[in-house]
Scaffold this motif. Structure first.
Motif, PDB file in Angstrom:
ATOM      1  N   GLU A 110     -29.041 -79.801  14.079  1.00 61.35           N
ATOM      2  CA  GLU A 110     -29.393 -80.714  15.165  1.00 61.35           C
ATOM      3  C   GLU A 110     -28.174 -81.057  16.010  1.00 61.35           C
ATOM      4  OE1 GLU A 110     -31.675 -82.512  11.511  1.00 61.35           O
ATOM      5  OE2 GLU A 110     -29.707 -81.656  11.926  1.00 61.35           O
ATOM      6  N   SER A 111     -28.447 -81.457  17.233  1.00 64.12           N
ATOM      7  CA  SER A 111     -27.404 -81.971  18.126  1.00 64.12           C
ATOM      8  C   SER A 111     -28.075 -82.823  19.193  1.00 64.12           C
ATOM      9  CB  SER A 111     -26.614 -80.821  18.771  1.00 64.12           C
ATOM     10  OG  SER A 111     -27.476 -80.019  19.560  1.00 64.12           O
ATOM     11  N   GLY A 112     -27.250 -83.523  19.954  1.00 66.31           N
ATOM     12  CA  GLY A 112     -27.778 -84.276  21.086  1.00 66.31           C
ATOM     13  C   GLY A 112     -27.842 -85.775  20.900  1.00 66.31           C
ATOM     14  N   GLY A 113     -27.547 -86.255  19.704  1.00 66.21           N
ATOM     15  CA  GLY A 113     -27.552 -87.697  19.511  1.00 66.21           C
ATOM     16  C   GLY A 113     -26.411 -88.351  20.262  1.00 66.21           C
ATOM     17  N   GLY A 114     -26.439 -89.673  20.287  1.00 66.60           N
ATOM     18  CA  GLY A 114     -25.378 -90.403  20.969  1.00 66.60           C
ATOM     19  C   GLY A 114     -25.729 -91.856  21.113  1.00 66.60           C
ATOM     20  N   SER A 115     -24.945 -92.537  21.938  1.00 66.27           N
ATOM     21  CA  SER A 115     -25.150 -93.967  22.175  1.00 66.27           C
ATOM     22  C   SER A 115     -25.627 -94.181  23.598  1.00 66.27           C
ATOM     23  CB  SER A 115     -23.836 -94.723  21.945  1.00 66.27           C
ATOM     24  OG  SER A 115     -23.419 -94.610  20.607  1.00 66.27           O
ATOM     25  N   PRO A 127     -33.653-100.627  21.090  1.00 68.02           N
ATOM     26  CA  PRO A 127     -32.721-100.806  19.958  1.00 68.02           C
ATOM     27  C   PRO A 127     -33.353-100.448  18.619  1.00 68.02           C
ATOM     28  CG  PRO A 127     -32.486-102.604  21.496  1.00 68.02           C
ATOM     29  CD  PRO A 127     -33.650-101.791  21.984  1.00 68.02           C
ATOM     30  N   GLU A 128     -34.664-100.644  18.511  1.00 72.36           N
ATOM     31  CA  GLU A 128     -35.357-100.310  17.254  1.00 72.36           C
ATOM     32  C   GLU A 128     -35.410 -98.807  16.996  1.00 72.36           C
ATOM     33  OE1 GLU A 128     -36.136-104.234  18.553  1.00 72.36           O
ATOM     34  OE2 GLU A 128     -36.542-102.353  19.617  1.00 72.36           O
ATOM     35  N   ASP A 129     -35.080 -98.003  17.983  1.00 70.00           N
ATOM     36  CA  ASP A 129     -35.047 -96.555  17.799  1.00 70.00           C
ATOM     37  C   ASP A 129     -33.730 -96.082  17.174  1.00 70.00           C
ATOM     38  OD1 ASP A 129     -36.694 -96.319  20.963  1.00 70.00           O
ATOM     39  OD2 ASP A 129     -37.604 -96.015  18.985  1.00 70.00           O
ATOM     40  N   THR A 130     -32.804 -96.983  17.001  1.00 74.29           N
ATOM     41  CA  THR A 130     -31.517 -96.625  16.403  1.00 74.29           C
ATOM     42  C   THR A 130     -31.710 -96.082  15.004  1.00 74.29           C
ATOM     43  OG1 THR A 130     -30.257 -98.225  17.704  1.00 74.29           O
ATOM     44  CG2 THR A 130     -29.319 -97.574  15.590  1.00 74.29           C
ATOM     45  N   GLY A 131     -31.051 -94.962  14.727  1.00 75.69           N
ATOM     46  CA  GLY A 131     -31.158 -94.376  13.396  1.00 75.69           C
ATOM     47  C   GLY A 131     -30.664 -92.943  13.390  1.00 75.69           C
ATOM     48  N   MET A 132     -30.819 -92.321  12.227  1.00 72.29           N
ATOM     49  CA  MET A 132     -30.462 -90.908  12.081  1.00 72.29           C
ATOM     50  C   MET A 132     -31.724 -90.086  12.290  1.00 72.29           C
ATOM     51  SD  MET A 132     -27.815 -89.002  11.451  1.00 72.29           S
ATOM     52  CE  MET A 132     -26.641 -89.844  10.412  1.00 72.29           C
ATOM     53  N   TYR A 133     -31.628 -89.085  13.139  1.00 76.39           N
ATOM     54  CA  TYR A 133     -32.773 -88.256  13.483  1.00 76.39           C
ATOM     55  C   TYR A 133     -32.604 -86.870  12.869  1.00 76.39           C
ATOM     56  CZ  TYR A 133     -34.643 -91.745  16.629  1.00 76.39           C
ATOM     57  OH  TYR A 133     -35.207 -92.892  17.139  1.00 76.39           O
ATOM     58  N   TYR A 134     -33.681 -86.409  12.244  1.00 75.77           N
ATOM     59  CA  TYR A 134     -33.649 -85.150  11.511  1.00 75.77           C
ATOM     60  C   TYR A 134     -34.711 -84.170  12.015  1.00 75.77           C
ATOM     61  CZ  TYR A 134     -31.069 -87.842   7.998  1.00 75.77           C
ATOM     62  OH  TYR A 134     -30.164 -88.634   7.346  1.00 75.77           O
ATOM     63  N   CYS A 135     -34.338 -82.924  12.010  1.00 76.09           N
ATOM     64  CA  CYS A 135     -35.263 -81.826  12.237  1.00 76.09           C
ATOM     65  C   CYS A 135     -35.629 -81.259  10.869  1.00 76.09           C
ATOM     66  CB  CYS A 135     -34.549 -80.786  13.091  1.00 76.09           C
ATOM     67  SG  CYS A 135     -35.408 -79.244  13.321  1.00 76.09           S
ATOM     68  N   ALA A 136     -36.891 -80.860  10.685  1.00 74.32           N
ATOM     69  CA  ALA A 136     -37.318 -80.355   9.390  1.00 74.32           C
ATOM     70  C   ALA A 136     -38.344 -79.250   9.567  1.00 74.32           C
ATOM     71  CB  ALA A 136     -37.910 -81.488   8.560  1.00 74.32           C
ATOM     72  N   ALA A 137     -38.502 -78.438   8.530  1.00 71.72           N
ATOM     73  CA  ALA A 137     -39.467 -77.344   8.563  1.00 71.72           C
ATOM     74  C   ALA A 137     -40.181 -77.237   7.232  1.00 71.72           C
ATOM     75  CB  ALA A 137     -38.770 -76.033   8.897  1.00 71.72           C
ATOM     76  N   GLY A 174     -28.908 -83.971  10.424  1.00 71.57           N
ATOM     77  CA  GLY A 174     -29.189 -85.201  11.151  1.00 71.57           C
ATOM     78  C   GLY A 174     -28.238 -85.422  12.308  1.00 71.57           C
ATOM     79  N   THR A 175     -28.715 -86.174  13.278  1.00 75.41           N
ATOM     80  CA  THR A 175     -27.890 -86.562  14.419  1.00 75.41           C
ATOM     81  C   THR A 175     -28.150 -88.043  14.708  1.00 75.41           C
ATOM     82  OG1 THR A 175     -27.273 -85.997  16.712  1.00 75.41           O
ATOM     83  CG2 THR A 175     -29.611 -85.809  16.143  1.00 75.41           C
ATOM     84  N   GLN A 176     -27.088 -88.806  14.913  1.00 78.89           N
ATOM     85  CA  GLN A 176     -27.201 -90.253  15.047  1.00 78.89           C
ATOM     86  C   GLN A 176     -27.586 -90.658  16.466  1.00 78.89           C
ATOM     87  OE1 GLN A 176     -26.911 -92.717  12.707  1.00 78.89           O
ATOM     88  NE2 GLN A 176     -27.349 -94.247  14.285  1.00 78.89           N
ATOM     89  N   VAL A 177     -28.546 -91.557  16.543  1.00 80.75           N
ATOM     90  CA  VAL A 177     -28.948 -92.149  17.822  1.00 80.75           C
ATOM     91  C   VAL A 177     -28.711 -93.651  17.729  1.00 80.75           C
ATOM     92  CG1 VAL A 177     -30.915 -92.663  19.313  1.00 80.75           C
ATOM     93  CG2 VAL A 177     -30.658 -90.375  18.328  1.00 80.75           C
TER      94      VAL A 177
END
Length: 125
Positions: free
Chosen positions: A6-11, A87-97, A118-121
């Motif tokens: 994964e990529s693309g997370g950020g603040s 702000p409630e969307d803050t978290g670690m985002y994962y791709c899965a299969a 995971g990528t942090q948002v």
């Protein structure tokens, strides 16, 4: 098989937009795939959306209207566009299969055998 990156997370500030990417190995990309997240409030990974190999998505209720999944079959890449972030969307985002034996979507993290790192948002108010 099973490699997901994964990529693309950020603040971003509330109301902002992010686009996450997940590059998958060929066989994995032809599986049922999904995006999950783990927020400070959730003990388990929460399903955002699941998509079948032929591109049919099923969204969690909270994700409808703000999150959009798409696939680039030529690049074996899965995307998640997120708008009007809160702000409630803050978290670690994962791709899965899922294993390729299964062709229907799932919101259970236990039914996915392959995960990215995971990528942090982070969304600030």
């Amino acid at each position: 098989q099973g490699r997901l990156v994964e990529s693309g997370g950020g603040s971003v500030q509330a109301g902002g937009f992010l686009r996450l990417s997940c590059v998958a190995s060929g066989d994995t990309f032809r599986s049922v795939m999904g995006w999950f997240r783990q927020t400070p409030l959730s003990k388990e990974r929460e399903a955002i959306v699941s998509i079948t190999p032929d591109g049919k998505p099923t969204y969690a209720k909270f994700a409808q209207g703000r999150f959009t999944i798409s696939k680039d079959n030529a690049e074996n890449t899965l995307f998640l566009e997120m708008k009007n972030l809160e702000p409630e969307d803050t978290g670690m985002y994962y791709c899965a299969a899922r294993n390729r034996l299964y062709s229907f979507p799932s919101f259970s993290e236990f039914e996915y055998g392959y995960w990215g790192q995971g990528t942090q948002v982070t969304v600030s108010s």
